[in-house]
Enzyme design. Structure first.
Site, PDB file in Angstrom:
ATOM      1  N   ASP A 182     108.076  68.046  29.821  1.00 15.13           N
ATOM      2  CA  ASP A 182     108.235  66.765  30.492  1.00 15.13           C
ATOM      3  C   ASP A 182     109.084  66.985  31.739  1.00 15.13           C
ATOM      4  O   ASP A 182     110.305  67.101  31.659  1.00 15.13           O
ATOM      5  CB  ASP A 182     108.901  65.745  29.566  1.00 15.13           C
ATOM      6  CG  ASP A 182     108.896  64.333  30.153  1.00 15.13           C
ATOM      7  OD1 ASP A 182     108.916  64.201  31.400  1.00 15.13           O
ATOM      8  OD2 ASP A 182     108.878  63.365  29.378  1.00 15.13           O
ATOM      9  N   ALA A 242      97.180  59.592  24.051  1.00 19.41           N
ATOM     10  CA  ALA A 242      97.634  59.113  25.368  1.00 19.41           C
ATOM     11  C   ALA A 242      96.448  58.558  26.162  1.00 19.41           C
ATOM     12  O   ALA A 242      96.171  57.360  26.120  1.00 19.41           O
ATOM     13  CB  ALA A 242      98.330  60.243  26.118  1.00 19.41           C
ATOM     14  N   ARG A 243      95.726  59.421  26.867  1.00 17.87           N
ATOM     15  CA  ARG A 243      94.549  59.021  27.626  1.00 17.87           C
ATOM     16  C   ARG A 243      93.493  60.127  27.536  1.00 17.87           C
ATOM     17  O   ARG A 243      93.808  61.314  27.622  1.00 17.87           O
ATOM     18  CB  ARG A 243      94.894  58.759  29.104  1.00 17.87           C
ATOM     19  CG  ARG A 243      95.641  57.453  29.337  1.00 17.87           C
ATOM     20  CD  ARG A 243      94.750  56.244  29.101  1.00 17.87           C
ATOM     21  NE  ARG A 243      95.424  54.976  29.360  1.00 17.87           N
ATOM     22  CZ  ARG A 243      96.024  54.236  28.444  1.00 17.87           C
ATOM     23  NH1 ARG A 243      96.081  54.667  27.186  1.00 17.87           N
ATOM     24  NH2 ARG A 243      96.583  53.085  28.764  1.00 17.87           N
ATOM     25  N   ASP A 267      92.722  59.569  19.655  1.00 21.37           N
ATOM     26  CA  ASP A 267      92.484  58.132  19.598  1.00 21.37           C
ATOM     27  C   ASP A 267      91.922  57.623  20.914  1.00 21.37           C
ATOM     28  O   ASP A 267      91.739  56.423  21.093  1.00 21.37           O
ATOM     29  CB  ASP A 267      93.796  57.397  19.269  1.00 21.37           C
ATOM     30  CG  ASP A 267      93.584  55.914  19.013  1.00 21.37           C
ATOM     31  OD1 ASP A 267      92.644  55.574  18.269  1.00 21.37           O
ATOM     32  OD2 ASP A 267      94.348  55.087  19.557  1.00 21.37           O
ATOM     33  N   GLU A 272      85.202  55.439  27.391  1.00 21.37           N
ATOM     34  CA  GLU A 272      85.328  54.536  26.246  1.00 21.37           C
ATOM     35  C   GLU A 272      84.479  53.293  26.458  1.00 21.37           C
ATOM     36  O   GLU A 272      84.590  52.659  27.502  1.00 21.37           O
ATOM     37  CB  GLU A 272      86.794  54.161  26.030  1.00 21.37           C
ATOM     38  CG  GLU A 272      87.659  55.357  25.658  1.00 21.37           C
ATOM     39  CD  GLU A 272      89.117  54.978  25.389  1.00 21.37           C
ATOM     40  OE1 GLU A 272      89.434  53.766  25.390  1.00 21.37           O
ATOM     41  OE2 GLU A 272      89.924  55.885  25.163  1.00 21.37           O
ATOM     42  N   HIS A 291      90.473  54.205  19.852  1.00 19.10           N
ATOM     43  CA  HIS A 291      91.592  53.616  20.599  1.00 19.10           C
ATOM     44  C   HIS A 291      92.206  52.456  19.803  1.00 19.10           C
ATOM     45  O   HIS A 291      92.275  51.315  20.273  1.00 19.10           O
ATOM     46  CB  HIS A 291      91.127  53.136  21.973  1.00 19.10           C
ATOM     47  CG  HIS A 291      92.218  53.210  23.008  1.00 19.10           C
ATOM     48  ND1 HIS A 291      91.998  53.607  24.302  1.00 19.10           N
ATOM     49  CD2 HIS A 291      93.550  52.941  22.932  1.00 19.10           C
ATOM     50  CE1 HIS A 291      93.134  53.574  24.990  1.00 19.10           C
ATOM     51  NE2 HIS A 291      94.100  53.167  24.167  1.00 19.10           N
TER      52      HIS A 291
END
Length: 327
Positions: A182, A242-243, A267, A272, A291
Site C-alpha cells: 500500500d 475490490a474491483r 466477488d 458485470e 458482487h
C-alpha cells in the site's frame, strides 16, 4: 414535491420496505430504475432529468452530458464505496454533491466475505458440495485436497479500512504473518498494525494467500497480470473483493490452469454481470460470487440509512456526509 431515483440498487427497500415508505413520506416521489451497465447518457437524461436525488449502484456511468441536462439534480449518493462511475468534476461544476458510504459500514461485510471465499477455495468446498449433490460421496476424494489456513503468510493489497479488517482476521484468527502492499500507508501505521510493508513483487513472491482491497484507478487497472503472476508463490490463492478490472481474467485463468495459483475467489468481475462465455466460469478452482459481499442485514440496513440521511441533510440546507467531489 421532490423526486428520488433509485438507480441499479435492487437491495434498497427490499429487506427494509419501511425505508421506501419513509422516503415517500419525507421527500415525495420515489421510483426505482434498472439500466444496463453501458446505458447511454441520453437514455439516462430522458428517464432521470426531473429527479432531484439519485441513489446509485455500481453502474451505469454518469458523464458531463448528463449533468448539463439535469438542472434539478442536487445529489448522487453512491450506495457503495466506489465512485468511478460518476464524473466528479462535472458534478461539481453543476453543484451536484456526490457522496459515498462511510468506509466503516462495509468494513466487516467485505472482509468477512473475502475470508469466506478464501475458505471455500482453500478447502475445495464448492467441489465437495457438488460431490454430495451428485451422489459422489466417496468418489475421487483426492479432488478435495486443500490447504490449512493457520500459520501461513497473507498478503493484502490495499491496507485501508477493509484491507485492515481482513488483515486482522487473518492475523489474530488464523495466526498468519501479514504483508501489505500500500503506497499510501505510512510505515508507522504498519508498525502499529503489526504488519510488514513490502513491494508488490515481494508480496506476490512470499504470500500463500493474496487478497485485494484497493481502489480502482487508471494506474492500477490489470495490476494482476501475466508479469505479476510470474512472480507469484507457487500454489498461492488469490482473492478479489475490490474491483474486477484490477485483474487480467485471462492471465488469472492461465495461472490457475498451470497451478501457479491454487485457485481464485472473487466477488467482482471485469464485466458485470459476467459474460456467460467468460472462461473463468468453467474451472473448479475458481469461485465467483455476483458482487454481493455487502449482502447481510446489518450492512444493508446501514447503507440504506446513510444515503437517506444524505438526502435529508440537503433538504435541511446542510451538507451531506462523505462528499467525494469537493463541494
Amino acid at each position: 414535491m421532490e423526486k428520488v431515483a433509485i438507480v441499479n440498487v435492487k437491495s434498497f427497500g427490499r429487506e427494509f420496505p419501511e425505508f421506501l415508505d419513509e422516503l415517500k413520506e419525507k421527500v415525495g416521489y420515489v421510483e426505482k430504475f434498472i439500466f444496463s451497465q453501458d446505458a447511454s447518457q441520453q437514455e439516462l437524461i430522458d428517464k432521470l432529468k426531473d429527479f432531484h436525488y439519485i441513489i446509485l449502484g455500481n453502474d451505469p456511468t454518469f458523464k458531463a452530458e448528463f449533468f448539463e441536462s439535469c438542472p434539478n439534480l442536487k445529489l448522487i449518493a453512491r450506495h457503495g464505496l466506489g465512485f468511478n462511475n460518476v464524473d466528479l468534476e462535472a458534478a461539481k461544476k453543476h453543484n451536484v454533491y456526490v457522496t459515498k458510504e462511510e468506509n466503516i459500514i462495509e468494513q466487516d461485510a467485505v472482509a468477512e466475505h473475502a475470508v469466506s471465499l478464501l475458505n471455500v477455495v482453500a478447502k475445495n468446498i464448492n467441489i465437495a458440495n457438488q460431490m454430495v449433490h451428485q451422489g459422489e460421496w466417496g468418489v475421487r476424494r483426492e479432488r478435495l485436497m486443500g490447504y490449512q489456513i493457520r500459520g501461513k503468510v497473507t498478503g493484502v493489497i490495499g491496507y485501508g479500512n477493509i484491507g485492515r479488517r481482513f488483515g486482522e482476521i487473518m492475523k489474530y484468527g488464523y495466526k498468519n504473518r501479514i504483508l501489505a502492499y500500500d503506497p499510501y500507508l505510512p510505515s508507522e501505521k504498519a508498525e502499529e498494525y503489526g504488519i510488514e510493508l513490502v513491494t508488490l513483487e515481494e508480496l506476490m513472491a512470499k504470500s500463500d494467500f493474496i487478497s485485494m482491497h484497493c481502489n480502482l484507478t487508471d494506474e492500477n487497472k490489470k495490476m494482476i497480470n501475466k508479469d505479476t503472476l510470474k512472480k507469484v508463490k507457487k500454489g498461492a490463492i488469490l482473492i478479489n473483493c475490490a474491483r474486477g478490472a484490477l485483474v487480467d481474467d485471462e492471465a488469472v485463468l492461465e495461472a490457475v490452469e498451470s497451478r501457479d495459483l491454487f485457485g481464485y475467489g472473487a466477488d467482482v468481475c471485469s464485466q458485470e454481470p459476467i459474460h456467460p462465455d467468460n472462461p473463468l466460469l468453467n474451472h473448479d478452482h475458481i469461485v465467483l460470487t455476483p458482487h454481493v459481499s455487502v449482502y447481510n442485514l446489518t450492512c444493508t440496513e446501514n447503507m440504506n440509512r446513510k444515503v437517506m440521511e444524505d438526502i435529508y441533510l440537503i433538504m435541511e440546507g446542510k451538507k451531506p456526509n462523505v462528499i467525494v467531489n469537493g463541494l
